[in-house]
Design an enzyme around this catalytic site. Structure first.
Site, mmCIF file in Angstrom:
data_model
loop_
_atom_site.group_PDB
_atom_site.id
_atom_site.type_symbol
_atom_site.label_atom_id
_atom_site.label_comp_id
_atom_site.label_asym_id
_atom_site.label_seq_id
_atom_site.Cartn_x
_atom_site.Cartn_y
_atom_site.Cartn_z
ATOM 1 N N VAL A 37 0.847 -1.189 0.000
ATOM 2 C CA VAL A 37 0.000 0.000 0.000
ATOM 3 C C VAL A 37 0.887 1.247 0.000
ATOM 4 O O VAL A 37 1.923 1.294 0.666
ATOM 5 C CB VAL A 37 -0.970 0.015 1.201
ATOM 6 C CG1 VAL A 37 -1.976 -1.107 1.090
ATOM 7 C CG2 VAL A 37 -0.231 -0.037 2.525
ATOM 8 N N HIS A 445 7.865 40.382 6.949
ATOM 9 C CA HIS A 445 9.230 40.763 6.583
ATOM 10 C C HIS A 445 10.200 40.378 7.702
ATOM 11 O O HIS A 445 9.910 40.637 8.872
ATOM 12 C CB HIS A 445 9.316 42.278 6.345
ATOM 13 C CG HIS A 445 10.712 42.751 6.089
ATOM 14 N ND1 HIS A 445 11.339 42.581 4.866
ATOM 15 C CD2 HIS A 445 11.619 43.374 6.893
ATOM 16 C CE1 HIS A 445 12.562 43.095 4.928
ATOM 17 N NE2 HIS A 445 12.760 43.580 6.153
#
Length: 466
Positions: A37, A445
């Site tokens: 899987v 910033h």
């Protein structure tokens, strides 16, 4: 009475997503998988390839430690422990596989190991038993393509399946990569950053990512690879390769003439093809294209056989794990009669995990022009971005394509962590936001995402740092 509400054939991203989503909706689910899987994505594709790319990034960063004022070792640079790299990669894959297996068990999904095929009655046969369900979802995936006459031996001539599961004691010293698309570019980036002498051969013009991203972003990647040492040949036609005592002799022709190079390993990375043969599809009334793709109505992912659906790489839609996830949800909702919203394939997120990363959503500049839009385009480089300078990673740009006076049509970027920066633009494209709306938002910033705001503001006729 049916044995299950839904049977899923294939345990890759589309398959396990369908199984988990259906189980969360209270459905009884069986999932048939012939290997493990997780499918190609977890075991041979997305996850191991990105683990190798990150290892290459660490190697490259350590090699430039002196640029940051950091002395490492004796000054001779780092060395690559290739078995150690692969051990870490395998550990990540193993952890994710165990987690996925446990989640399927907790959701009470019956996982059957074997090859699932369709019967003429629309049931599913696996290891001699026949199972029935209200709905069947085929998620048979894909496999690497090759070129005629190439003998893939897994050692000298390999595919990406072999490259992500290498048991070699060391990296080859010389590698040629056939194919400059996503897979080829990613492996060229890995090999180049680890110091392997890498040659990239692409049949189409441009050489690097000839199809998909906006040319401005692909060109930044091409220049970066070349600067770091990748030998790139566009419009290269590869001839008959020959085994030598030292490796493989690869002849090729370009508009500049004919060449031959000897390499230790040849990686064939020319794309993938759907896995659809030997599944009883024609016998059960399911239409398959000449290229092997299962034909579906993408509004519901339904095949030509009532009650049978198909998602992921076996259908002719973008071969991306996250697209398979979305298609799986559509298929399950269709089976449940919930009138799903279809996937908008023109606006899905794309990422190439090279250095620098390339990412985009929506139309390229050329696509928008060819579609008849009157467009406005603005770009902003990472070169002046404070955070990019701090990272020492300033190659790249943000590019926005918008209808003049209208919404954002395409969002493109190349540079540090483009994969993570993409989603603000992806949302903007899908919500048909105006550049001015995104530009009015505050970007922290210093941050890489400031470059996005800096690209949006000029659509108003003004700018900050640009």
């Amino acid at each position: 009475m049916s044995d299950y509400d839904i049977i899923v054939v294939g345990g890759g991203p589309g398959g396990y997503a369908a199984a988990l989503y259906a189980a969360s909706a209270g459905q009884s689910v069986a999932m048939i998988e012939k290997r493990s899987v997780g499918g190609t994505c977890l075991h041979r594709g997305c996850i191991p390839a990105k683990a190798l790319l990150h290892a290459a990034e660490v190697f490259r960063t350590v090699g430039h430690a002196a640029d940051f004022g950091i002395a490492v070792g004796d000054g001779n640079g780092p060395s690559a422990d290739w078995p150690g790299v692969n051990k870490r990669k395998s550990g990540i894959v193993s952890t994710l596989h165990k987690g996925l297996s446990g989640l399927l068990k907790r959701r009470k999904v019956t996982v059957i190991n074997g090859l699932g095929t369709l019967t003429p009655s629309g049931a599913v046969s696996v290891d001699g038993q026949t199972l029935t369900a209200k709905g069947v979802i085929i998620c048979s995936g894909s496999e690497p393509r090759s070129l005629p006459g190439l003998d893939i031996d897994g050692e000298r001539i390999v595919t990406s399946d072999h490259a992500t599961n290498s048991e070699a004691a060391a990296l080859p010293e010389r590698v040629a990569v056939i194919g400059g698309g996503v897979i080829g570019s990613e492996f060229a980036s890995v090999y180049t950053d680890f110091g392997v002498r890498t040659t990239l051969l692409e049949a189409l013009p441009h050489g690097v990512l000839p199809i998909g991203p906006d040319r401005d972003t692909a060109n930044v990647l091409a220049k970066s690879l070349a600067k770091r040492g990748t030998d790139i040949h566009a419009e290269a036609r590869v001839g008959a390769v020959e085994a030598t005592s030292n490796g493989v002799l690869v002849p090729f022709e370009t508009p500049k003439g004919s060449e031959k190079i000897e390499v230790d390993q040849l990686l064939v990375a020319i794309g993938r093809r759907p896995v659809s043969e030997g599944m009883g599809l024609a016998e059960s009334g399911i239409k398959v294209s000449d290229r092997g793709f299962i034909e579906v109505d993408t509004a519901t992912m339904a095949t030509s056989r009532p009650g049978v659906y198909a998602v992921g790489d076996c259908v002719n839609t973008p071969g991306l794990a996250h697209v398979a996830y979305a298609e799986a949800i559509v298929a399950v909702q269709a089976i449940l009669g919930e009138n799903p919203a279809p996937v908008d394939y023109g606006k899905v997120p794309w990422v190439v995990y090279t250095h620098p990363e390339v990412a985009w959503a929506g139309m390229t500049e050329d696509e928008a022009r060819n579609a008849g839009y009157d467009i406005e385009v603005h770009k902003h480089s990472f070169a002046g971005n404070g955070r990019a300078m701090i990272l020492g990673d300033t190659d790249g740009l943000v590019k926005v394509v918008a209808a003049r006076g209208g919404p954002i049509l395409g969002f493109h970027l190349v540079g540090p962590w483009a994969s993570e920066l993409l989603h603000e633009g992806y949302l903007a494209v899908n919500w048909e936001a105006l550049p001015s709306e995104v530009g009015a938002l505050i970007h922290a910033h210093p941050s890489l995402s400031e470059a996005i705001g800096e690209t949006m503001i000029p659509f108003s006729g003004r700018s900050l740092h640009g």
